[in-house]
Design a protein around this motif. Structure first.
Motif, PDB file in Angstrom:
ATOM      1  N   SER A   1     -30.792  13.958 -21.600  1.00  0.00           N
ATOM      2  CA  SER A   1     -32.247  13.992 -21.683  1.00  0.00           C
ATOM      3  C   SER A   1     -32.876  12.684 -21.238  1.00  0.00           C
ATOM      4  O   SER A   1     -32.414  11.605 -21.611  1.00  0.00           O
ATOM      5  CB  SER A   1     -32.681  14.288 -23.122  1.00  0.00           C
ATOM      6  OG  SER A   1     -34.090  14.244 -23.240  1.00  0.00           O
ATOM      7  N   ASP A   2     -33.951  12.799 -20.455  1.00  0.00           N
ATOM      8  CA  ASP A   2     -34.723  11.612 -20.092  1.00  0.00           C
ATOM      9  C   ASP A   2     -35.982  11.483 -20.940  1.00  0.00           C
ATOM     10  O   ASP A   2     -36.722  10.512 -20.818  1.00  0.00           O
ATOM     11  CB  ASP A   2     -35.087  11.625 -18.607  1.00  0.00           C
ATOM     12  CG  ASP A   2     -35.946  12.822 -18.195  1.00  0.00           C
ATOM     13  OD1 ASP A   2     -36.108  13.750 -19.021  1.00  0.00           O
ATOM     14  OD2 ASP A   2     -36.446  12.839 -17.055  1.00  0.00           O
ATOM     15  N   LEU A   3     -36.235  12.480 -21.812  1.00  0.00           N
ATOM     16  CA  LEU A   3     -37.427  12.422 -22.670  1.00  0.00           C
ATOM     17  C   LEU A   3     -37.107  11.798 -24.020  1.00  0.00           C
ATOM     18  O   LEU A   3     -37.919  11.060 -24.576  1.00  0.00           O
ATOM     19  CB  LEU A   3     -38.004  13.829 -22.875  1.00  0.00           C
ATOM     20  CG  LEU A   3     -39.341  13.865 -23.611  1.00  0.00           C
ATOM     21  CD1 LEU A   3     -40.463  13.431 -22.674  1.00  0.00           C
ATOM     22  CD2 LEU A   3     -39.639  15.253 -24.167  1.00  0.00           C
ATOM     23  N   LEU A   4     -35.935  12.108 -24.553  1.00  0.00           N
ATOM     24  CA  LEU A   4     -35.540  11.645 -25.883  1.00  0.00           C
ATOM     25  C   LEU A   4     -34.295  10.779 -25.742  1.00  0.00           C
ATOM     26  O   LEU A   4     -33.209  11.273 -25.428  1.00  0.00           O
ATOM     27  CB  LEU A   4     -35.258  12.846 -26.787  1.00  0.00           C
ATOM     28  CG  LEU A   4     -34.799  12.551 -28.208  1.00  0.00           C
ATOM     29  CD1 LEU A   4     -35.868  11.782 -28.979  1.00  0.00           C
ATOM     30  CD2 LEU A   4     -34.443  13.847 -28.926  1.00  0.00           C
ATOM     31  N   SER A   5     -34.439   9.501 -25.987  1.00  0.00           N
ATOM     32  CA  SER A   5     -33.327   8.569 -25.812  1.00  0.00           C
ATOM     33  C   SER A   5     -32.389   8.592 -27.012  1.00  0.00           C
ATOM     34  O   SER A   5     -32.761   9.017 -28.116  1.00  0.00           O
ATOM     35  CB  SER A   5     -33.853   7.145 -25.613  1.00  0.00           C
ATOM     36  OG  SER A   5     -34.402   6.645 -26.827  1.00  0.00           O
ATOM     37  N   VAL A   6     -31.175   8.113 -26.800  1.00  0.00           N
ATOM     38  CA  VAL A   6     -30.212   7.973 -27.895  1.00  0.00           C
ATOM     39  C   VAL A   6     -30.768   7.056 -28.971  1.00  0.00           C
ATOM     40  O   VAL A   6     -30.608   7.312 -30.171  1.00  0.00           O
ATOM     41  CB  VAL A   6     -28.876   7.434 -27.360  1.00  0.00           C
ATOM     42  CG1 VAL A   6     -27.935   7.065 -28.510  1.00  0.00           C
ATOM     43  CG2 VAL A   6     -28.215   8.452 -26.436  1.00  0.00           C
ATOM     44  N   GLU A   7     -31.435   5.983 -28.564  1.00  0.00           N
ATOM     45  CA  GLU A   7     -31.968   5.017 -29.530  1.00  0.00           C
ATOM     46  C   GLU A   7     -33.012   5.659 -30.434  1.00  0.00           C
ATOM     47  O   GLU A   7     -33.021   5.436 -31.652  1.00  0.00           O
ATOM     48  CB  GLU A   7     -32.575   3.820 -28.785  1.00  0.00           C
ATOM     49  CG  GLU A   7     -31.575   2.939 -28.060  1.00  0.00           C
ATOM     50  CD  GLU A   7     -31.059   3.541 -26.753  1.00  0.00           C
ATOM     51  OE1 GLU A   7     -30.034   3.044 -26.252  1.00  0.00           O
ATOM     52  OE2 GLU A   7     -31.685   4.507 -26.243  1.00  0.00           O
ATOM     53  N   VAL A   8     -33.885   6.476 -29.861  1.00  0.00           N
ATOM     54  CA  VAL A   8     -34.913   7.147 -30.666  1.00  0.00           C
ATOM     55  C   VAL A   8     -34.260   8.170 -31.577  1.00  0.00           C
ATOM     56  O   VAL A   8     -34.606   8.280 -32.765  1.00  0.00           O
ATOM     57  CB  VAL A   8     -35.983   7.793 -29.773  1.00  0.00           C
ATOM     58  CG1 VAL A   8     -36.923   8.669 -30.601  1.00  0.00           C
ATOM     59  CG2 VAL A   8     -36.777   6.722 -29.035  1.00  0.00           C
ATOM     60  N   ALA A   9     -33.317   8.951 -31.051  1.00  0.00           N
ATOM     61  CA  ALA A   9     -32.628   9.949 -31.874  1.00  0.00           C
ATOM     62  C   ALA A   9     -31.920   9.278 -33.048  1.00  0.00           C
ATOM     63  O   ALA A   9     -31.962   9.778 -34.181  1.00  0.00           O
ATOM     64  CB  ALA A   9     -31.638  10.733 -31.027  1.00  0.00           C
TER      65      ALA A   9
END
Length: 284
Positions: free
Chosen positions: A236-244
């Protein structure tokens, strides 16, 4: 499984009164309601495969958010904004005559659910966020802005499917039959051929949000108290690993699961994806 029931609810806006379409599957008297809300340019038919499974236990309802599918288009395109979508959905919930429900939201549908879940007294008891969170990548928003509201008319259905496959490539691998379905969901005849069945005006307020910066909605997410399942396409380019990762550690502390080989966003056309949602909503 019988065909879905198509109905409409009247929505009042400053610019007039509009019909918002919604489809239902399952027992209309079932008090367990699963509300499924689609992404920016799509509509409630996206959930047909998921609904057929979930209708064994739930009354499944999937609206066409105003401006899409079978719903009316707004006279003022600046009304295509999240807070007003929340108000529209509350009218639908009143029509359904329920005081609590479960929410499945893909992309924009997840944002609407997040805003509603953050409200005191929210009816949402469980929230599934499909590849969306409180921070939206500016890069992804710019990518989406390149095609929203810009689709040409298509002389043939084959040309339309080629376009859908191109702009929806991040959905990941699908069979020819699945791509045909994902295309048919989006098409309507226009006399000379085919066009996409959403108001190009939805692009106007969307493009105002593209300013080279990420969109930040943490103040809403942190107020959510119901259980949250976060689904992410691992490309995904909308939801990053860092945000998740942050979503799993703050606010409602979402349970987080990635799907391999998928970007934005998982379509839930496949049994392995559907089973994850089913397990989450059916669990006590």
């Amino acid at each position: 499984m019988s065909a879905p029931r198509l109905a409409h609810v009247l929505i009042g806006r400053d610019s007039g009164v509009y019909k918002m379409a919604y489809r239902e599957w399952g027992d209309p008297c079932n008090s367990r309601v699963l509300l499924c809300v689609h992404g920016l340019t799509r509509n409630g038919r996206d959930f047909e495969v998921l609904a057929k499974e979930m209708a064994r236990d739930f009354r499944v309802v999937a609206p066409d958010v105003i401006g899409r599918g079978e719903s009316d288009w707004l006279r003022d395109p600046m009304g295509y904004q999240l807070p007003l979508y929340v108000q529209d959905i509350l009218v639908l919930i009143a029509r359904l005559n329920v005081t609590q429900l479960y929410w499945f939201g893909t992309s924009m549908g997840g944002l609407i659910g997040m805003l509603l879940a953050a409200m005191p007294g929210s009816p949402i008891r469980k929230l599934l966020l499909n590849d969306v969170g409180p921070v939206l990548s500016s890069v992804a928003l710019a990518r989406i802005g390149e095609y929203v509201g810009k689709a040409p008319p298509f002389p043939t259905r084959e040309a339309a499917e080629a376009y859908i496959r191109a702009v929806s490539a991040p959905f990941g691998l699908h069979s020819d039959a699945e791509w045909a379905f994902l295309t048919d969901v989006m098409l309507k005849a226009d006399g000379a051929g085919w066009c996409l069945n959403y108001d190009n005006g939805i692009a106007a307020p969307f493009r105002q949000t593209i300013n080279g910066q990420d969109m930040d909605l943490w103040s809403y997410y942190d107020r959510i108290v119901c259980p949250v399942l976060l689904i992410r396409g691992n490309q995904s380019d909308l939801l990053s690993v860092e945000v998740a990762c942050a979503m799993s550690e703050r606010g409602p502390r979402a349970k987080w699961l990635d799907f391999d080989g998928v970007g934005h966003a998982p379509t839930f056309q496949h049994a392995d994806q559907i089973s994850v949602a089913a397990d989450f909503f059916r669990a006590a």
